[in-house]
Design a protein around this motif. Structure first.
Motif, PDB file in Angstrom:
ATOM      1  N   LEU A 101      59.166  57.254   1.167  1.00 29.77           N
ATOM      2  CA  LEU A 101      60.062  58.376   1.450  1.00 29.77           C
ATOM      3  C   LEU A 101      59.562  59.665   0.812  1.00 29.77           C
ATOM      4  CD1 LEU A 101      63.543  56.653   1.062  1.00 29.77           C
ATOM      5  CD2 LEU A 101      62.478  57.429   3.185  1.00 29.77           C
ATOM      6  N   ALA A 102      58.846  59.548  -0.295  1.00 28.39           N
ATOM      7  CA  ALA A 102      58.352  60.729  -1.004  1.00 28.39           C
ATOM      8  C   ALA A 102      57.086  61.290  -0.379  1.00 28.39           C
ATOM      9  CB  ALA A 102      58.083  60.370  -2.466  1.00 28.39           C
ATOM     10  N   ASP A 103      56.416  60.508   0.457  1.00 28.58           N
ATOM     11  CA  ASP A 103      55.096  60.869   0.949  1.00 28.58           C
ATOM     12  C   ASP A 103      55.165  61.477   2.349  1.00 28.58           C
ATOM     13  OD1 ASP A 103      52.345  61.062   0.818  1.00 28.58           O
ATOM     14  OD2 ASP A 103      52.028  59.080   1.693  1.00 28.58           O
ATOM     15  N   GLY A 104      54.837  62.744   2.490  1.00 30.63           N
ATOM     16  CA  GLY A 104      54.767  63.381   3.793  1.00 30.63           C
ATOM     17  C   GLY A 104      56.058  64.052   4.201  1.00 30.63           C
ATOM     18  N   PRO A 105      55.962  64.922   5.208  1.00 28.07           N
ATOM     19  CA  PRO A 105      57.150  65.649   5.659  1.00 28.07           C
ATOM     20  C   PRO A 105      58.103  64.743   6.435  1.00 28.07           C
ATOM     21  CG  PRO A 105      55.279  66.183   7.058  1.00 28.07           C
ATOM     22  CD  PRO A 105      54.756  65.332   5.930  1.00 28.07           C
ATOM     23  N   LEU A 106      59.387  65.011   6.299  1.00 26.82           N
ATOM     24  CA  LEU A 106      60.398  64.296   7.061  1.00 26.82           C
ATOM     25  C   LEU A 106      60.368  64.816   8.491  1.00 26.82           C
ATOM     26  CD1 LEU A 106      62.899  62.393   7.098  1.00 26.82           C
ATOM     27  CD2 LEU A 106      64.270  64.424   6.635  1.00 26.82           C
ATOM     28  N   LEU A 107      60.147  63.901   9.443  1.00 29.62           N
ATOM     29  CA  LEU A 107      60.110  64.299  10.842  1.00 29.62           C
ATOM     30  C   LEU A 107      61.439  64.076  11.533  1.00 29.62           C
ATOM     31  CD1 LEU A 107      56.588  62.940  11.880  1.00 29.62           C
ATOM     32  CD2 LEU A 107      57.214  65.206  11.027  1.00 29.62           C
ATOM     33  N   ASP A 108      62.125  62.986  11.189  1.00 25.44           N
ATOM     34  CA  ASP A 108      63.404  62.692  11.828  1.00 25.44           C
ATOM     35  C   ASP A 108      64.041  61.509  11.115  1.00 25.44           C
ATOM     36  OD1 ASP A 108      65.491  62.954  13.624  1.00 25.44           O
ATOM     37  OD2 ASP A 108      64.476  61.942  15.261  1.00 25.44           O
ATOM     38  N   THR A 109      65.333  61.334  11.361  1.00 29.43           N
ATOM     39  CA  THR A 109      66.054  60.165  10.878  1.00 29.43           C
ATOM     40  C   THR A 109      67.043  59.751  11.955  1.00 29.43           C
ATOM     41  OG1 THR A 109      67.838  61.460   9.889  1.00 29.43           O
ATOM     42  CG2 THR A 109      65.971  60.920   8.457  1.00 29.43           C
ATOM     43  N   LYS A 128      58.460  59.636   8.765  1.00 30.86           N
ATOM     44  CA  LYS A 128      57.709  60.542   7.903  1.00 30.86           C
ATOM     45  C   LYS A 128      56.332  60.799   8.515  1.00 30.86           C
ATOM     46  CE  LYS A 128      58.767  61.401   4.061  1.00 30.86           C
ATOM     47  NZ  LYS A 128      59.506  62.352   3.287  1.00 30.86           N
ATOM     48  N   GLY A 129      55.829  61.991   8.314  1.00 28.26           N
ATOM     49  CA  GLY A 129      54.496  62.340   8.775  1.00 28.26           C
ATOM     50  C   GLY A 129      53.497  62.270   7.639  1.00 28.26           C
ATOM     51  N   LYS A 130      52.229  62.414   7.974  1.00 23.15           N
ATOM     52  CA  LYS A 130      51.186  62.464   6.947  1.00 23.15           C
ATOM     53  C   LYS A 130      51.361  63.744   6.139  1.00 23.15           C
ATOM     54  CE  LYS A 130      46.998  61.678   7.936  1.00 23.15           C
ATOM     55  NZ  LYS A 130      45.666  61.701   8.553  1.00 23.15           N
ATOM     56  N   PRO A 131      51.102  63.701   4.841  1.00 18.83           N
ATOM     57  CA  PRO A 131      51.281  64.898   4.012  1.00 18.83           C
ATOM     58  C   PRO A 131      50.496  66.115   4.495  1.00 18.83           C
ATOM     59  CG  PRO A 131      50.932  62.975   2.641  1.00 18.83           C
ATOM     60  CD  PRO A 131      50.697  62.536   4.058  1.00 18.83           C
ATOM     61  N   ASP A 132      49.308  65.904   5.039  1.00 20.30           N
ATOM     62  CA  ASP A 132      48.463  67.021   5.457  1.00 20.30           C
ATOM     63  C   ASP A 132      48.364  67.134   6.981  1.00 20.30           C
ATOM     64  OD1 ASP A 132      47.081  64.667   5.778  1.00 20.30           O
ATOM     65  OD2 ASP A 132      45.203  65.413   4.930  1.00 20.30           O
ATOM     66  N   ALA A 133      49.382  66.658   7.681  1.00 24.31           N
ATOM     67  CA  ALA A 133      49.355  66.650   9.152  1.00 24.31           C
ATOM     68  C   ALA A 133      49.362  68.063   9.711  1.00 24.31           C
ATOM     69  CB  ALA A 133      50.546  65.869   9.693  1.00 24.31           C
ATOM     70  N   SER A 134      48.588  68.240  10.753  1.00 25.82           N
ATOM     71  CA  SER A 134      48.564  69.517  11.457  1.00 25.82           C
ATOM     72  C   SER A 134      49.782  69.590  12.375  1.00 25.82           C
ATOM     73  CB  SER A 134      47.294  69.626  12.297  1.00 25.82           C
ATOM     74  OG  SER A 134      47.342  68.683  13.362  1.00 25.82           O
ATOM     75  N   GLU A 136      49.783  69.960  15.463  1.00 24.96           N
ATOM     76  CA  GLU A 136      49.442  69.142  16.632  1.00 24.96           C
ATOM     77  C   GLU A 136      49.708  67.654  16.356  1.00 24.96           C
ATOM     78  OE1 GLU A 136      45.213  68.163  18.348  1.00 24.96           O
ATOM     79  OE2 GLU A 136      45.834  70.171  18.977  1.00 24.96           O
ATOM     80  N   GLN A 137      49.331  67.192  15.161  1.00 25.29           N
ATOM     81  CA  GLN A 137      49.561  65.785  14.803  1.00 25.29           C
ATOM     82  C   GLN A 137      51.057  65.499  14.665  1.00 25.29           C
ATOM     83  OE1 GLN A 137      47.350  63.155  14.576  1.00 25.29           O
ATOM     84  NE2 GLN A 137      49.233  61.968  14.431  1.00 25.29           N
ATOM     85  N   ILE A 138      51.795  66.438  14.079  1.00 21.71           N
ATOM     86  CA  ILE A 138      53.243  66.252  13.945  1.00 21.71           C
ATOM     87  C   ILE A 138      53.886  66.154  15.324  1.00 21.71           C
ATOM     88  CG2 ILE A 138      55.383  67.396  13.226  1.00 21.71           C
ATOM     89  CD1 ILE A 138      53.833  68.379  10.744  1.00 21.71           C
ATOM     90  N   ARG A 139      53.469  67.000  16.256  1.00 24.45           N
ATOM     91  CA  ARG A 139      53.991  66.942  17.624  1.00 24.45           C
ATOM     92  C   ARG A 139      53.699  65.577  18.243  1.00 24.45           C
ATOM     93  NH1 ARG A 139      52.581  67.586  22.843  1.00 24.45           N
ATOM     94  NH2 ARG A 139      54.052  68.598  24.219  1.00 24.45           N
ATOM     95  N   LYS A 140      52.486  65.095  18.076  1.00 25.50           N
ATOM     96  CA  LYS A 140      52.099  63.783  18.606  1.00 25.50           C
ATOM     97  C   LYS A 140      52.958  62.676  17.971  1.00 25.50           C
ATOM     98  CE  LYS A 140      48.139  60.683  18.856  1.00 25.50           C
ATOM     99  NZ  LYS A 140      46.748  60.453  18.430  1.00 25.50           N
ATOM    100  N   ASP A 141      53.163  62.776  16.659  1.00 29.39           N
ATOM    101  CA  ASP A 141      53.985  61.782  15.956  1.00 29.39           C
ATOM    102  C   ASP A 141      55.433  61.804  16.432  1.00 29.39           C
ATOM    103  OD1 ASP A 141      51.738  61.072  14.491  1.00 29.39           O
ATOM    104  OD2 ASP A 141      52.301  62.267  12.740  1.00 29.39           O
ATOM    105  N   LEU A 142      55.967  63.011  16.667  1.00 31.71           N
ATOM    106  CA  LEU A 142      57.343  63.116  17.150  1.00 31.71           C
ATOM    107  C   LEU A 142      57.494  62.541  18.557  1.00 31.71           C
ATOM    108  CD1 LEU A 142      58.371  66.615  15.772  1.00 31.71           C
ATOM    109  CD2 LEU A 142      59.359  64.402  15.153  1.00 31.71           C
ATOM    110  N   LEU A 143      56.490  62.734  19.403  1.00 29.39           N
ATOM    111  CA  LEU A 143      56.530  62.134  20.744  1.00 29.39           C
ATOM    112  C   LEU A 143      56.490  60.609  20.660  1.00 29.39           C
ATOM    113  CD1 LEU A 143      54.205  64.604  22.690  1.00 29.39           C
ATOM    114  CD2 LEU A 143      56.688  64.318  22.954  1.00 29.39           C
TER     115      LEU A 143
END
Length: 168
Positions: A101-109, A128-134, A136-143
Motif C-alpha cells: 500500500l505504501a509503494d507507488g501512486p494510488l490509482l483506484d479502489t 497501485k501503480g509503479k512509483p516511477d510510472a509515466s 502513459e504507463q498509468i493510463r495503461k494500468d488504469l485500462l
C-alpha cells in the motif's frame, strides 16, 4: 454532551484528501451516494448518527467507532498505521500488504459486495501503480484495471456458473 459535526466533517475531508480520493471516489469505495459524502463533509448538525458512517469509516481505513470518537472530541483510530508513520505497527493487515500500500501512486479502489456469491463478506481492492510510472504507463494500468474490475463485478452475475468458470 453535544456532537461536533463540523469536527467530523473536517476529519472525513482530511482523511479523504490524504488518501487522494475525490468525494465520488470515497462514495464509490464506501458504497454510498456522492450526496452522502457531501452532506457529511458539510458538517450540518444532526439528531441521529447516519447509518452510512460505518461504511465511510471502512473506506477511510478507520476503525469501527472512529466517527463517534471524533464527534465526541477524540481522534479517529486507523485500521492501518500509515507506512511513513513511526507511530507503531499494523493493527489489522499483514506487513506485506502495508508495504504494498505504501509503494507507488494510488490509482483506484473499490469495495465489492460478495453477497451474490453467497457470502456476507466484502472484497476490498486497492490498485497501485509503479512509483516511477509515466503518465502513459498509468493510463495503461488504469485500462487494465477497468477490464479486471468488470470481470470481478460480473462474478456474482449468474447463479448457474461455477466459481471455476469465472476464473481468468
Amino acid at each position: 454532551m453535544g456532537r461536533d459535526w463540523k469536527r467530523l466533517a473536517e476529519a472525513i475531508k482530511e482523511a479523504r484528501q490524504a488518501l487522494r480520493l475525490t468525494q465520488v471516489d470515497l462514495a464509490h469505495a464506501a458504497g454510498v451516494s456522492e450526496s452522502t459524502v457531501q452532506n457529511l463533509e458539510a458538517g450540518e448538525s444532526r439528531t441521529r448518527i447516519p447509518t452510512s458512517l460505518p461504511k465511510i469509516e471502512l473506506a477511510l481505513n478507520w476503525r469501527e467507532g472512529s466517527a463517534q470518537a471524533v464527534l465526541g472530541g477524540g481522534e479517529p483510530a486507523l485500521s492501518v498505521t500509515p507506512p511513513d508513520s513511526d507511530a507503531g505497527t499494523v493493527t489489522e493487515l499483514p506487513l506485506r500488504i502495508v508495504q504494498e500500500l505504501a509503494d507507488g501512486p494510488l490509482l483506484d479502489t473499490t469495495v465489492l459486495d460478495l453477497t451474490p456469491l453467497g457470502s456476507d463478506a466484502r472484497m476490498i481492492v486497492v490498485v497501485k501503480g509503479k512509483p516511477d510510472a509515466s503518465p502513459e504507463q498509468i493510463r495503461k494500468d488504469l485500462l487494465a484495471w477497468a477490464a479486471a474490475q468488470r470481470h470481478l463485478e460480473n462474478l456474482g452475475g449468474s447463479e448457474d456458473q461455477s466459481p471455476s468458470a469465472n476464473e481468468a
